[in-house]
Write an enzyme that holds these catalytic residues in place. Structure first.
Site, mmCIF file in Angstrom:
data_model
loop_
_atom_site.group_PDB
_atom_site.id
_atom_site.type_symbol
_atom_site.label_atom_id
_atom_site.label_comp_id
_atom_site.label_asym_id
_atom_site.label_seq_id
_atom_site.Cartn_x
_atom_site.Cartn_y
_atom_site.Cartn_z
ATOM 1 N N ASP A 22 0.843 -1.216 0.127
ATOM 2 C CA ASP A 22 0.030 0.009 -0.057
ATOM 3 C C ASP A 22 0.909 1.372 0.123
ATOM 4 O O ASP A 22 1.870 1.247 0.195
ATOM 5 C CB ASP A 22 -0.873 0.133 1.085
ATOM 6 C CG ASP A 22 -1.902 -0.779 1.092
ATOM 7 O OD1 ASP A 22 -1.942 -1.921 0.454
ATOM 8 O OD2 ASP A 22 -2.958 -1.059 1.826
ATOM 9 N N HIS A 69 3.808 -2.339 3.060
ATOM 10 C CA HIS A 69 3.957 -0.917 2.336
ATOM 11 C C HIS A 69 5.158 -0.933 1.786
ATOM 12 O O HIS A 69 6.263 -1.081 2.420
ATOM 13 C CB HIS A 69 3.816 -0.074 3.736
ATOM 14 C CG HIS A 69 2.606 -0.217 4.500
ATOM 15 N ND1 HIS A 69 2.381 -0.839 5.408
ATOM 16 C CD2 HIS A 69 1.331 0.718 4.179
ATOM 17 C CE1 HIS A 69 0.956 -0.661 5.741
ATOM 18 N NE2 HIS A 69 0.322 0.194 4.968
HETATM 19 ZN ZN ZN Z 1 -2.729 3.074 3.611
#
Ligand code: ZN
Length: 506
Positions: free
Chosen positions: A312, A457
């Site tokens: 993400d 991430h």
């Molecule tokens: Zn996020």
């Protein structure tokens, strides 16, 4: 004598004159009859005697389909059989130039209209399709036609960035009986190939179209009764409607620039509804931009366990390319839930997103600017969704199908106005919390199960460091590292807009 001679010569003149007129009339009919005498094999041939005209299409699409009128019979003088003429009565919406031809074969008079396309490959495929359709219909009708038949083939067309669509209207009359049918032709301009029109949309697309039509009909039905105290909204929501969402109900459609225009019949009337692609995208085998969804699904072992790693908050021009290399090296793929504003940050990020897409990894949406969607109005939600879509499209030429709401947060409004399956996770790598590569590896290996969707991430260097160790370690344990689309494909889960998925087994 003189007078007699004169009378005779007048009679001769009168007789001669009437023969002349009769001869001319006969000649006219014979020529007219001969003009109609060509088979379909001459259709594309140069120098054939069939009538050819190009018609610019500014037709009124709202005009109803009317059955073909029988024109006055023009009989060749030599025979007693009436020769009907093929005449177009209904005007359909043609996007560009239409080619028009007339002909006659085996007791069938035909008129034909088909699109002229600028692209040579497209044009020749259109010719092939239309030839096939004409030959098929002529063969069919000349067999059935006891006397003489009329066959008319016309069309309506529309196109998107990647797809061109033609809905042919085949109208015929044999022994006084008129009938109509349609034939759909879809062409993928990006790939240069014909697409099976019956396979373009998944079942759920038809369910959605039926819901929209039912809602529309219910609104129409109740719009006049509000003064009697009936609550329209309640009625609309309760209404089941006449359409159940089968393919047969909406088999006729045209892909327009604004959306897919589906035809349906209600109370014996033919009507249409245009559904924007944003609502259908999830259910399309080929997107409106010509991307074949199946092309992004690798051949994998369905019996071996799979895990979808998801990243993400990117793209990040430093960390994302490193991660792409690691994935490539391991023959693994992942899904990247990118932020619209980060995509547009600058040329480096745009280039990074391009790399993600071109490497075969999946690009998905994490909204435009990472707001808490639950706290937004419908307008706010829509803005976050649409701006992110547009940002991704502006760089890779394709829209993201999946959405991960920021913080994994959603409510009913978010579900309804995302027009996408909402993908959360069931395994949090906790990279954001531990900020330690080894801890990330340990956390994921400890929790790993078949069907997991893992939250990570790619904006953090330690997460990418972790991936370098984690990916081969998972593969050693027998896992295939897949995209979210691949995971659901192989687990036979048909994704649905407005539904939330935490893993392949939810
Ligand atoms: Zn996020």
């Amino acid at each position: 004598m003189k007078r007699k001679k004169k009378r005779l010569s007048t009679l001769v003149r009168v007789l001669l004159c009437s023969w002349c007129v009769l001869g001319l009339v006969l000649a006219f009919f014979v020529i007219d009859w001969a003009m109609n005498l060509q088979g379909p094999e001459e259709l594309a041939g140069s120098g054939s005697v069939d009538t050819l005209a190009k018609v610019t299409g500014e037709a009124d699409p709202t005009r109803p389909v009317t059955p073909t009128e029988v024109p006055e019979a023009t009989a060749p003088a030599a025979t007693t059989v009436p020769m009907p003429k093929a005449e177009f009565v209904t005007e359909y919406a043609h996007m560009g130039e239409a080619v028009e031809r007339y002909g006659y074969m085996d007791k069938v008079t035909y008129g034909l209209r088909y699109p002229h396309r600028e692209d040579a490959a497209e044009e020749s495929e259109a010719d092939r399709i239309v030839q096939e359709l004409l030959s098929e219909k002529l063969a069919e009708f000349s067999k059935d036609a006891g006397e003489l038949g009329i066959l008319l083939i016309d069309y309506e067309d529309g196109e998107t960035t990647g797809l061109y669509s033609v809905l042919f209207y085949v109208e015929w009359e044999i022994d006084g009986v008129k009938e109509t049918e349609t034939r759909l032709w879809l062409y993928n301009k990006k790939k240069g190939e014909t697409v099976d029109g019956t396979e373009l949309f998944a079942d759920r697309a038809y369910t959605y179209v039926a819901q929209q039509v039912n809602r529309l009909l219910a609104e129409e039905a109740t719009s006049g009764t509000s003064e009697e105290g009936i609550d329209n909204k309640t009625l609309v929501q309760k209404s089941e409607g006449p359409f159940s969402g089968t393919r047969e109900e909406f088999a006729e459609y045209v892909l327009t620039a604004d959306g897919a225009k589906f035809y349906y019949e209600t109370d014996g009337k033919r009507q249409s509804i245009v559904i924007p692609y944003i609502a259908l995208h999830t259910y399309m085998a080929v997107t409106e931009n010509g991307t074949v969804v199946a092309d992004s699904i690798r051949e994998l072992d369905p019996d071996k366990p799979m895990i979808a790693l998801t990243f993400d908050d990117g793209p990040n021009d430093k960390q994302t390319p490193r991660l792409l290399e690691i994935l490539e090296k391991n023959n693994a793929r992942a899904t990247f839930f990118v932020l619209g504003d980060r995509v547009l940050w600058g040329p480096a990020n745009k280039n990074t997103l391009k790399m993600v897409y071109e490497s075969g990894n999946e690009v998905a949406s994490h909204t435009y600017s990472h707001k808490k969607l639950k706290e937004l109005s419908v307008e706010g939600i829509t803005e976050e969704i649409v701006k992110a879509r547009d940002a991704v499209y502006s760089v890779i030429g394709e829209y993201p199908t999946l959405i991960r709401p920021p913080y994994g947060g959603y409510n009913d409004l978010v579900k309804e106005y995302s027009y996408a399956p909402l993908i959360t996770w069931n395994l949090d790598s906790e990279d954001w919390k531990s900020r330690d590569a080894q801890k990330v590896v340990d956390q994921v290996l400890k929790e790993a199960r078949d069907g997991n969707i893992v939250l990570m991430h790619d904006i953090h260097w330690f997460t990418v460091d972790a991936a370098e160790v984690l990916i081969p370690a998972l593969m050693e344990r027998g896992y295939q590292i897949v995209t979210v689309q691949e995971l659901f494909h192989y687990k036979n889960v048909e994704l649905e807009n407005g539904r939330v998925y935490h893993s392949s087994y939810n």
